[in-house]
Design an enzyme around this catalytic site. Structure first.
Site, PDB file in Angstrom:
ATOM      1  N   GLY A   1       0.834  -1.200   0.000  1.00  0.00           N
ATOM      2  CA  GLY A   1       0.000   0.000   0.000  1.00  0.00           C
ATOM      3  C   GLY A   1       0.866   1.246   0.000  1.00  0.00           C
TER       4      GLY A   1
ATOM      5  N   GLY B   1      -0.445   5.072  -1.242  1.00  0.00           N
ATOM      6  CA  GLY B   1      -1.463   5.860  -0.558  1.00  0.00           C
ATOM      7  C   GLY B   1      -0.879   7.101   0.101  1.00  0.00           C
TER       8      GLY B   1
ATOM      9  CB  ILE C   1      -3.681  -2.865  -6.057  1.00  0.00           C
ATOM     10  CG1 ILE C   1      -4.371  -3.934  -6.891  1.00  0.00           C
ATOM     11  CG2 ILE C   1      -4.458  -1.555  -5.978  1.00  0.00           C
ATOM     12  CD1 ILE C   1      -5.515  -4.632  -6.193  1.00  0.00           C
TER      13      ILE C   1
ATOM     14  CE1 TYR D   1      -9.404   2.556   7.909  1.00  0.00           C
ATOM     15  CE2 TYR D   1      -9.965   4.320   9.439  1.00  0.00           C
ATOM     16  CZ  TYR D   1      -9.020   3.618   8.710  1.00  0.00           C
ATOM     17  OH  TYR D   1      -7.698   3.980   8.776  1.00  0.00           O
TER      18      TYR D   1
ATOM     19  CE  LYS E   1      -7.005   0.611   9.743  1.00  0.00           C
ATOM     20  NZ  LYS E   1      -5.759  -0.018   9.258  1.00  0.00           N
TER      21      LYS E   1
END
Length: 313
Positions: A9, A12, A36, A143, A147
């Site tokens: 990732g 980001g 990705i 989210y 988490k």
């Protein structure tokens, strides 16, 4: 020489800056970026990059074996506002990617894991001011639920299998290098772009919505500092509270108006207001300060100066 690091990732908002900082610290060839999709030019030209799906265990394992990776920073996630639109996609990405990395560590294929949590783990019944390290959570967003679950699994893998996993609960993050990726605190980045472009900003949160925030330089420093700390100093294996500054959209607008006279802000709250209302206004991060020496450097006015200076170029 530092052993190889993999960032999943890496393209980001946090991953981009984390990759560049780790490469300057440990050498470009020792930090493998992956995502990705491809990232911005600065990231892509600064060192090795692999196209990688965070939910594909075999693909991650291949990269880990190929580069003899020692540490993994798992930064891939679907953030709060976007996750509310695609709940199952968010759950699958946020949880499966974590299991992939924890299982690699359990099998001793990597030795250390960083995984970011968030203030989204807290909910409407959490104490809003100076939210303690251990408290009621009850998150109300997809989210936040992912988490909170992740925190429990990190602690479980540490206790059960001895996995050296480390985590911080990021507040809202402010950066000029990359645009935010669908979070509830995105206004605190958008506002600077719009202030310079138009001299005005329409905010999707109420004027007096106070939230914990942090300038990106502080967040990157905290992340690397936590990972560099001796294992015996890390007492919290779920996730550490991390505080920088707290402010409202109104206070942020006032800070900007000191540099851009006549700057105006208006307020049209949308679905993100309900998410923000369920989060803390300020965070108590005493354990992070005591156990591994955390201390923020940027307040609101310093952040405004840095953002405007860098966005102006």
């Amino acid at each position: 020489m530092h052993k190889p690091i993999l960032i999943i990732g890496a393209c980001g908002q946090i991953g981009t800056e984390l990759t560049l900082e780790l490469r300057s610290k440990y050498g470009a060839e020792n930090v493998i970026a992956s995502d990705i999709r491809e990232g911005n030019e600065a990231l892509m030209q600064s060192g090795p990059f692999e196209l990688l799906d965070a939910t594909n265990y075999a693909a991650i394992e291949d990269v880990v074996m190929h580069y003899e990776i020692d540490e993994v920073y798992l930064m891939a996630a679907m953030l709060s506002a976007t996750a509310e639109k695609f709940p199952m996609r968010a759950w699958n990405l946020n949880m499966n990617s974590l299991f992939n990395v924890l299982n690699l560590a359990k099998e001793k294929k990597i030795s250390k894991v960083f995984w970011p949590s968030s203030i989204a783990v807290f909910g409407p019944n959490t104490p809003k001011n100076d939210t303690p390290q251990s408290t009621i959570m009850e998150p109300s967003t997809v989210y936040g639920i992912s988490k909170q679950s992740g925190e429990r699994w990190c602690e479980y893998y540490h206790k059960k299998y001895g996995v050296d996993v480390r985590s911080v609960r990021y507040p809202g993050l402010i950066s000029w290098k990359t645009m935010p990726g669908g979070g509830t605190t995105d206004y605190a980045v958008e506002i600077y772009h719009e202030a310079l472009k138009k001299g005005e900003y329409e905010c999707f949160l109420d004027s007096d919505t106070e939230l914990p925030m942090m300038y990106m330089d502080d967040a990157i420093r905290a992340t690397i500092s936590l990972m560099d700390s001796p294992s015996e100093k890390i007492k919290v294996r779920s996730s550490y509270n991390l505080a920088g500054m707290n402010f409202t959209p109104k206070q942020m607008a006032e800070s900007i108006a000191k540099h851009i006279p006549g700057f105006e802000i208006s307020y049209t709250p949308d679905f993100r207001q309900e998410i923000a209302d369920s989060w803390p206004s300020s965070i108590d991060d005493a354990p992070a300060r005591k156990e591994w020496g955390w201390e923020p450097r940027f307040d609101l006015d310093q952040t405004t100066q840095e953002m405007l200076k860098n966005l102006k170029g």
